[in-house]
Design an enzyme around this catalytic site. Structure first.
Site, PDB file in Angstrom:
ATOM      1  N   HIS A 189       0.822  -1.212   0.000  1.00 44.63           N
ATOM      2  CA  HIS A 189       0.000   0.000   0.000  1.00 44.63           C
ATOM      3  C   HIS A 189       0.858   1.265   0.000  1.00 44.63           C
ATOM      4  CE1 HIS A 189      -3.863  -2.077   1.587  1.00 44.63           C
ATOM      5  NE2 HIS A 189      -3.842  -1.986   0.272  1.00 44.63           N
ATOM      6  N   ARG A 242      -9.396  -3.477 -15.052  1.00 44.58           N
ATOM      7  CA  ARG A 242      -9.201  -4.657 -14.183  1.00 44.58           C
ATOM      8  C   ARG A 242     -10.378  -4.730 -13.209  1.00 44.58           C
ATOM      9  NH1 ARG A 242      -3.482  -2.807 -14.383  1.00 44.58           N
ATOM     10  NH2 ARG A 242      -2.170  -4.579 -14.925  1.00 44.58           N
ATOM     11  N   GLU A 259      -1.224 -13.856 -22.635  1.00 41.69           N
ATOM     12  CA  GLU A 259      -0.276 -13.729 -21.520  1.00 41.69           C
ATOM     13  C   GLU A 259       0.253 -15.081 -21.037  1.00 41.69           C
ATOM     14  OE1 GLU A 259      -2.211 -11.660 -18.290  1.00 41.69           O
ATOM     15  OE2 GLU A 259      -4.091 -12.721 -18.578  1.00 41.69           O
ATOM     16  N   ARG A 264       6.870 -12.939 -10.971  1.00 45.65           N
ATOM     17  CA  ARG A 264       7.053 -11.507 -11.238  1.00 45.65           C
ATOM     18  C   ARG A 264       7.289 -10.683  -9.981  1.00 45.65           C
ATOM     19  NH1 ARG A 264       1.012 -10.142 -13.691  1.00 45.65           N
ATOM     20  NH2 ARG A 264       0.727  -8.284 -12.444  1.00 45.65           N
TER      21      ARG A 264
END
Ligand code: PEP
Ligand code: MG
Length: 572
Positions: free
Chosen positions: A188, A295, A430, A464
């Protein structure tokens, strides 16, 4: 000097871009030097109640400066302390003769331990939020002001733990950069740093030990590097880089009203990515030509129950209406992997990135997928909407999803509800399977959008988010370039559009290659003008030549070198 500090340089993870120099303002961890026991429980209880009251007010004040998503983070902190279980536990501890400080510390510590032992990265990251709330309340109880109030102009804040409340209380006029020992790209604090546009490098080992208050620092996120007490030459270099960035920012302003064109005037679509209505608005402010990736998983997160069809419909309708005829590409729910959704009761998996996620999950969960498709189709009556399916690996998945879309269309028709009967359906490319079989999959799609964030991860077999294998995570690897070229060829051979919505669409070394491979770039609104400016630097022929040369290279370093040395000549 410590061994983690090489030649006065420290390294970490750059989470919010920029370069800055200034004086170090080191904030050491706050000591919990409070008494543990008190006789007067009534007094302790009233001190605790006053403290949460003040905590709530302070948070509301800070939240006022933030956008919807970031505001939610801080207001979530207030909710945390008001949670009846937490509240009652603290009360009980106070009744057992603990001081308010000790009671708060102990109850929150229990949660921190629980979260720290989780296997879920996001849950572990939430520990920072819990610590932040705990320290904030204890500080109020001790009537301490954080050292942040004494901050001077041109300061680089160096902290052990960067917390959302700390970063949101920083004065942007005075703080030029932030360094912290904790944190990751998805924490965050990182999200807030990007929103406030403060250059930030996190996860810098022993930063508060090595850097001394008042040290001169250069924070350069381009190479994720901090220079302590730089030489005159290094400061000159830094000033030059700052000037260059300033001049670039001035230059790109004109792209606000210019169409997105290559140097030889080939038209390319420039879209923005979004996860909330606020993001759609951010795109509109920089004249986006549409949303290339919406998204939807964020709509499902941070709630106890799954979002309803009606709630989704209202959000999609609001977004597509605001876009006034420009396309809104809604990606169907992409959860699992690094994105957990509590309200959907996902099973814990050994290998979540290879598991029951995204389209695989949706095709098995009509209770989730059908309401989403219904909401999307109903909203399609109010503008141009495109449906995009995530993590596709086989043609069957596309066919099954399309069958479900047709079923929803039939239901809506029967109910005489309006929708766009020609709604386009495309996929995110992807996975290696989708890339290799692109010529087969495109037959069933209206468009492709290359999701390089995941494509690089799966082609290179690197997590990732894993720092230790980060060196392998690059779109410039020969295997990735070859895959992107193949995907692009397959789409174009069938006259279908091919875009990219992964972060790499803004990468300055990738853009010269992508100019001839893509019809559409979809990027974070903060990078939209810069991407347009970069696209305008190259001709399609040069880009085609560059791609062919890149395909002959054996290593990432060769490709990088090729792009860097040849693209200079193409500059505006
Ligand atoms: C991608 O994988 O490139 C992408 C855009 O999706 P996400 O980052 O949401 O996985
Ligand atoms: Mg993805």
């Amino acid at each position: 000097m410590n061994q983690v500090c090489l030649n006065n340089k420290l390294f970490g993870i750059a989470v919010s871009k920029g370069i800055a120099n200034g004086k170090a303002f080191v904030i050491k961890t706050r000591e919990n030097d409070f008494s543990h026991f008190a006789d007067n429980s009534k007094l302790e209880l009233s001190r605790f109640l006053d403290a949460i009251d003040k905590f709530e007010k302070d948070n509301e004040e800070k939240a006022f400066r933030l956008n919807e998503k970031e505001r939610k983070i801080l207001l979530g902190h207030t909710a945390m302390v008001k949670d009846p279980y937490v509240f009652d536990s603290i009360k009980k501890e106070i009744e057992n003769k603990k001081t308010a400080e000790k009671a708060v510390f102990d109850v929150f510590e229990e949660y921190i331990k629980l979260f720290e032992n989780s296997n879920d990265k996001i849950t572990i990251e939430r520990c920072d939020d819990i610590k932040d709330v705990r320290n904030g309340i204890i500080e109020i109880l001790q009537n301490k002001n954080t050292k942040v109030s004494g901050i001077g102009y041109n300061s680089v804040v160096v902290v052990k733990e960067l917390t959302p409340s700390l970063i949101s209380s920083l004065d942007r006029e005075k703080v030029v950069a932030v360094i912290s020992e904790n944190g990751s790209e998805t924490s965050h604090s990182a999200i807030l740093a990007r929103t406030l546009e403060i250059p930030s490098i996190l996860s810098v080992k022993s930063a508060t030990e090595i850097i001394k208050d008042g040290d001169t620092l250069i924070v350069d996120t381009e190479n994720s590097q901090i220079t302590i007490n730089p030489s005159k030459n290094e400061i000159i270099e830094c000033e030059k880089k700052k000037e260059k960035i300033k001049a670039e920012n001035e230059k790109i302003k004109k792209y606000l009203t210019l169409p997105c064109l290559t140097k030889d005037s080939k038209r390319i679509s420039i879209y923005s990515n979004a996860g909330t209505f606020f993001d759609v608005e951010r795109g509109i402010k920089v004249n986006t030509e549409g949303v290339g990736l919406f998204r939807t998983e964020f709509l499902y997160m941070d709630r106890e129950t799954p979002i309803t069809e009606e709630e989704q419909f209202q959000i999609y309708k609001k977004c597509v209406t605001a876009l006034k005829g420009k396309p809104l590409t809604i990606r169907t729910l992409d959860i699992g992997g690094d994105k957990n959704v509590k309200s959907l009761d996902l099973k814990k998996e050994e290998n979540p990135f290879l598991g029951f996620r995204a389209i695989r999950f949706c095709l098995n969960r009509d209770d989730v997928f059908i309401p989403q498709l219904t909401a999307i189709l109903k909203a399609s009556a109010y503008g141009k909407i495109r449906i995009m399916l995530p993590l596709v690996t086989t043609a069957n998945e596309i066919l099954s999803a399309k069958e479900k879309i047709e079923c929803v269309k039939m239901t809506l028709s029967k109910k005489k509800v309006d929708f766009d009967s020609n709604i386009e359906v495309g996929i995110m490319v992807e996975t290696p399977s989708a890339a290799i079989s692109a010529e087969k999959l495109i037959k069933y799609c209206d468009f492709f959008s290359i999701g390089t964030n995941d494509l690089v991860q799966y082609i290179m077999a690197v997590d990732r988010g894993n720092k230790d294998v980060k060196y392998l995570y690059s779109p410039l690897e020969p295997a990735v370039i070859k895959a992107i070229k193949h995907i692009s060829d397959c789409a174009r051979n069938q006259n279908k559009e091919v875009g990219m919505c992964g972060e790499q669409a803004t990468d300055k070394t990738m853009i010269p290659l992508l100019v001839s491979l893509l019809d559409e770039f979809s990027v974070n609104p903060a990078f939209l003008l810069k991407t347009k400016y970069r696209i305008a630097k190259y001709t399609t022929d040069f880009s085609k030549w560059l791609v062919n040369e890149a395909l002959k290279c054996d290593t990432k370093a060769e490709i990088e070198n090729l792009v860097k040395t040849t693209s200079q000549s193409q500059k505006l």
